[in-house]
Design a protein around this motif. Structure first.
Motif, mmCIF file in Angstrom:
data_model
loop_
_atom_site.group_PDB
_atom_site.id
_atom_site.type_symbol
_atom_site.label_atom_id
_atom_site.label_comp_id
_atom_site.label_asym_id
_atom_site.label_seq_id
_atom_site.Cartn_x
_atom_site.Cartn_y
_atom_site.Cartn_z
ATOM 1 N N LEU A 185 -2.630 3.891 -6.468
ATOM 2 C CA LEU A 185 -3.474 3.511 -5.644
ATOM 3 C C LEU A 185 -4.664 2.413 -6.546
ATOM 4 O O LEU A 185 -5.046 2.990 -7.671
ATOM 5 C CB LEU A 185 -4.412 4.303 -4.584
ATOM 6 C CG LEU A 185 -3.509 4.839 -3.325
ATOM 7 C CD1 LEU A 185 -4.429 6.007 -2.821
ATOM 8 C CD2 LEU A 185 -2.885 3.476 -2.582
ATOM 9 N N PHE A 186 -5.016 1.604 -5.883
ATOM 10 C CA PHE A 186 -6.128 0.620 -6.466
ATOM 11 C C PHE A 186 -7.602 0.752 -5.480
ATOM 12 O O PHE A 186 -7.494 1.079 -4.406
ATOM 13 C CB PHE A 186 -5.616 -0.572 -6.852
ATOM 14 C CG PHE A 186 -4.633 -1.064 -5.526
ATOM 15 C CD1 PHE A 186 -5.385 -1.501 -4.507
ATOM 16 C CD2 PHE A 186 -3.371 -0.654 -5.553
ATOM 17 C CE1 PHE A 186 -4.571 -2.187 -3.454
ATOM 18 C CE2 PHE A 186 -2.663 -1.260 -4.301
ATOM 19 C CZ PHE A 186 -3.156 -1.912 -3.440
ATOM 20 N N ARG A 234 -8.814 7.185 5.184
ATOM 21 C CA ARG A 234 -8.837 8.655 5.279
ATOM 22 C C ARG A 234 -7.179 9.161 4.847
ATOM 23 O O ARG A 234 -7.100 10.157 4.076
ATOM 24 C CB ARG A 234 -9.327 8.944 6.523
ATOM 25 C CG ARG A 234 -9.301 10.519 6.641
ATOM 26 C CD ARG A 234 -9.960 11.102 7.909
ATOM 27 N NE ARG A 234 -11.358 10.948 7.923
ATOM 28 C CZ ARG A 234 -11.977 10.181 8.627
ATOM 29 N NH1 ARG A 234 -11.583 9.433 9.616
ATOM 30 N NH2 ARG A 234 -13.454 10.019 8.672
ATOM 31 N N LEU A 235 -6.510 8.405 5.209
ATOM 32 C CA LEU A 235 -4.824 8.829 5.283
ATOM 33 C C LEU A 235 -4.525 8.783 3.749
ATOM 34 O O LEU A 235 -3.926 9.442 3.130
ATOM 35 C CB LEU A 235 -4.178 7.879 6.330
ATOM 36 C CG LEU A 235 -4.199 8.567 7.743
ATOM 37 C CD1 LEU A 235 -3.276 7.680 8.330
ATOM 38 C CD2 LEU A 235 -3.593 9.926 7.951
ATOM 39 N N LEU A 236 -4.973 7.659 3.068
ATOM 40 C CA LEU A 236 -4.617 7.162 1.772
ATOM 41 C C LEU A 236 -5.274 8.176 0.949
ATOM 42 O O LEU A 236 -4.679 8.817 -0.054
ATOM 43 C CB LEU A 236 -5.127 5.733 1.427
ATOM 44 C CG LEU A 236 -4.451 4.683 2.093
ATOM 45 C CD1 LEU A 236 -5.051 3.201 1.628
ATOM 46 C CD2 LEU A 236 -2.738 4.581 1.550
ATOM 47 N N ALA A 237 -6.521 8.621 1.056
ATOM 48 C CA ALA A 237 -7.241 9.540 0.152
ATOM 49 C C ALA A 237 -6.383 11.017 0.623
ATOM 50 O O ALA A 237 -6.250 11.589 -0.521
ATOM 51 C CB ALA A 237 -8.608 9.766 0.729
ATOM 52 N N GLN A 238 -6.392 11.422 1.906
ATOM 53 C CA GLN A 238 -5.648 12.646 2.228
ATOM 54 C C GLN A 238 -4.266 12.870 1.254
ATOM 55 O O GLN A 238 -3.963 13.678 0.810
ATOM 56 C CB GLN A 238 -5.577 12.714 3.476
ATOM 57 C CG GLN A 238 -4.672 13.957 4.187
ATOM 58 C CD GLN A 238 -4.263 13.847 5.490
ATOM 59 O OE1 GLN A 238 -5.404 13.637 6.095
ATOM 60 N NE2 GLN A 238 -3.170 14.058 5.904
ATOM 61 N N GLU A 239 -3.446 11.614 1.470
ATOM 62 C CA GLU A 239 -1.992 11.651 1.108
ATOM 63 C C GLU A 239 -1.855 11.491 -0.538
ATOM 64 O O GLU A 239 -1.103 11.867 -1.191
ATOM 65 C CB GLU A 239 -1.283 10.884 1.430
ATOM 66 C CG GLU A 239 -1.023 11.188 3.061
ATOM 67 C CD GLU A 239 0.229 10.262 3.622
ATOM 68 O OE1 GLU A 239 1.124 9.821 2.933
ATOM 69 O OE2 GLU A 239 0.044 9.853 4.919
ATOM 70 N N LEU A 241 0.905 -1.147 0.011
ATOM 71 C CA LEU A 241 -0.137 -0.095 -0.093
ATOM 72 C C LEU A 241 0.895 1.223 0.000
ATOM 73 O O LEU A 241 0.702 2.259 -0.676
ATOM 74 C CB LEU A 241 -0.955 0.239 1.272
ATOM 75 C CG LEU A 241 -2.101 -0.852 1.096
ATOM 76 C CD1 LEU A 241 -3.025 -0.719 2.367
ATOM 77 C CD2 LEU A 241 -3.053 -0.307 -0.055
ATOM 78 N N LEU A 242 1.852 1.252 0.743
ATOM 79 C CA LEU A 242 2.854 2.322 0.724
ATOM 80 C C LEU A 242 3.402 2.482 -0.746
ATOM 81 O O LEU A 242 3.580 3.554 -0.940
ATOM 82 C CB LEU A 242 3.870 2.063 1.746
ATOM 83 C CG LEU A 242 4.709 3.491 2.459
ATOM 84 C CD1 LEU A 242 3.589 4.582 2.687
ATOM 85 C CD2 LEU A 242 5.434 3.195 3.159
ATOM 86 N N ARG A 243 3.877 1.746 -1.315
ATOM 87 C CA ARG A 243 4.599 1.861 -2.558
ATOM 88 C C ARG A 243 3.445 2.250 -3.430
ATOM 89 O O ARG A 243 3.801 2.973 -4.344
ATOM 90 C CB ARG A 243 5.169 0.070 -2.941
ATOM 91 C CG ARG A 243 6.392 0.006 -2.387
ATOM 92 C CD ARG A 243 6.995 -1.303 -3.143
ATOM 93 N NE ARG A 243 6.386 -2.152 -3.719
ATOM 94 C CZ ARG A 243 5.904 -3.309 -3.265
ATOM 95 N NH1 ARG A 243 6.303 -3.776 -2.108
ATOM 96 N NH2 ARG A 243 5.063 -4.087 -4.054
ATOM 97 N N ALA A 244 2.212 1.793 -3.469
ATOM 98 C CA ALA A 244 1.273 2.082 -4.309
ATOM 99 C C ALA A 244 1.005 3.472 -4.218
ATOM 100 O O ALA A 244 0.719 4.408 -5.183
ATOM 101 C CB ALA A 244 -0.121 1.411 -4.142
ATOM 102 N N LEU A 245 0.863 4.098 -2.911
ATOM 103 C CA LEU A 245 0.641 5.354 -2.680
ATOM 104 C C LEU A 245 1.827 6.259 -3.110
ATOM 105 O O LEU A 245 1.434 7.263 -3.739
ATOM 106 C CB LEU A 245 0.195 5.494 -1.071
ATOM 107 C CG LEU A 245 0.374 6.947 -0.493
ATOM 108 C CD1 LEU A 245 -0.907 7.437 -1.154
ATOM 109 C CD2 LEU A 245 0.371 7.112 0.888
ATOM 110 N N ARG A 246 3.079 5.957 -2.764
ATOM 111 C CA ARG A 246 4.037 6.746 -3.279
ATOM 112 C C ARG A 246 4.428 6.949 -4.910
ATOM 113 O O ARG A 246 4.929 7.739 -5.328
ATOM 114 C CB ARG A 246 5.402 6.372 -2.579
ATOM 115 C CG ARG A 246 5.385 6.480 -1.167
ATOM 116 C CD ARG A 246 5.088 7.712 -0.593
ATOM 117 N NE ARG A 246 4.958 7.997 0.696
ATOM 118 C CZ ARG A 246 4.149 8.437 1.470
ATOM 119 N NH1 ARG A 246 3.123 9.001 0.620
ATOM 120 N NH2 ARG A 246 3.995 8.318 2.773
ATOM 121 N N SER A 247 3.835 5.849 -5.473
ATOM 122 C CA SER A 247 4.039 5.888 -7.048
ATOM 123 C C SER A 247 2.738 6.371 -7.781
ATOM 124 O O SER A 247 2.654 6.652 -8.914
ATOM 125 C CB SER A 247 4.127 4.195 -7.412
ATOM 126 O OG SER A 247 2.792 3.662 -7.419
ATOM 127 N N GLY A 248 1.651 6.724 -6.808
ATOM 128 C CA GLY A 248 0.451 7.268 -7.515
ATOM 129 C C GLY A 248 -0.324 6.512 -8.048
ATOM 130 O O GLY A 248 -1.184 6.912 -9.134
#
Length: 101
Positions: free
Chosen positions: A46-47, A64-69, A37-44
């Motif tokens: 997300l799924f 909420r954090l995933l959406a916010q970031e 999840l962190l890799r997906a978030l950082r790479s833009g």
């Protein structure tokens, strides 16, 4: 940040929530360093996902954090307190956002 007086009116649980994914406690296999999840978030990249588990385990906080970031809109609905009208409203809002892009 909220003024001290205003902040004291916020429930303790809300004040203690993490402000970043890296501050999450637990689920390190998903959100820890190098985790999916962190890799997906950082790479833009997300799924779609379904977060499932008992109350109080951090599902909504993580979402909420995933959406916010990621800069994505976030709406929270509770199956206990929300009805069909609420669900339809969120779907319409999402449809309008999607069509506006």
């Amino acid at each position: 940040m909220k003024e001290p007086r205003e902040r004291s009116r916020v429930p303790l649980a809300d004040r203690m929530r993490p402000g970043k994914v890296e501050e999450m406690v637990g689920q390190q296999h998903l959100v820890g360093p190098g985790a999916p999840l962190l890799r997906a978030l950082r790479s833009g990249r997300l799924f779609s996902m379904i977060l499932w588990g008992p109350p109080g385990t951090g599902k909504t906080t993580l979402a909420r954090l995933l959406a916010q970031e990621s800069g994505a809109p976030f709406r929270s609905l509770s199956a206990v307190t929300s009805g069909l009208k609420d669900v339809r409203g969120v779907i319409e809002e999402a449809r309008a956002l999607f069509e506006a892009e």
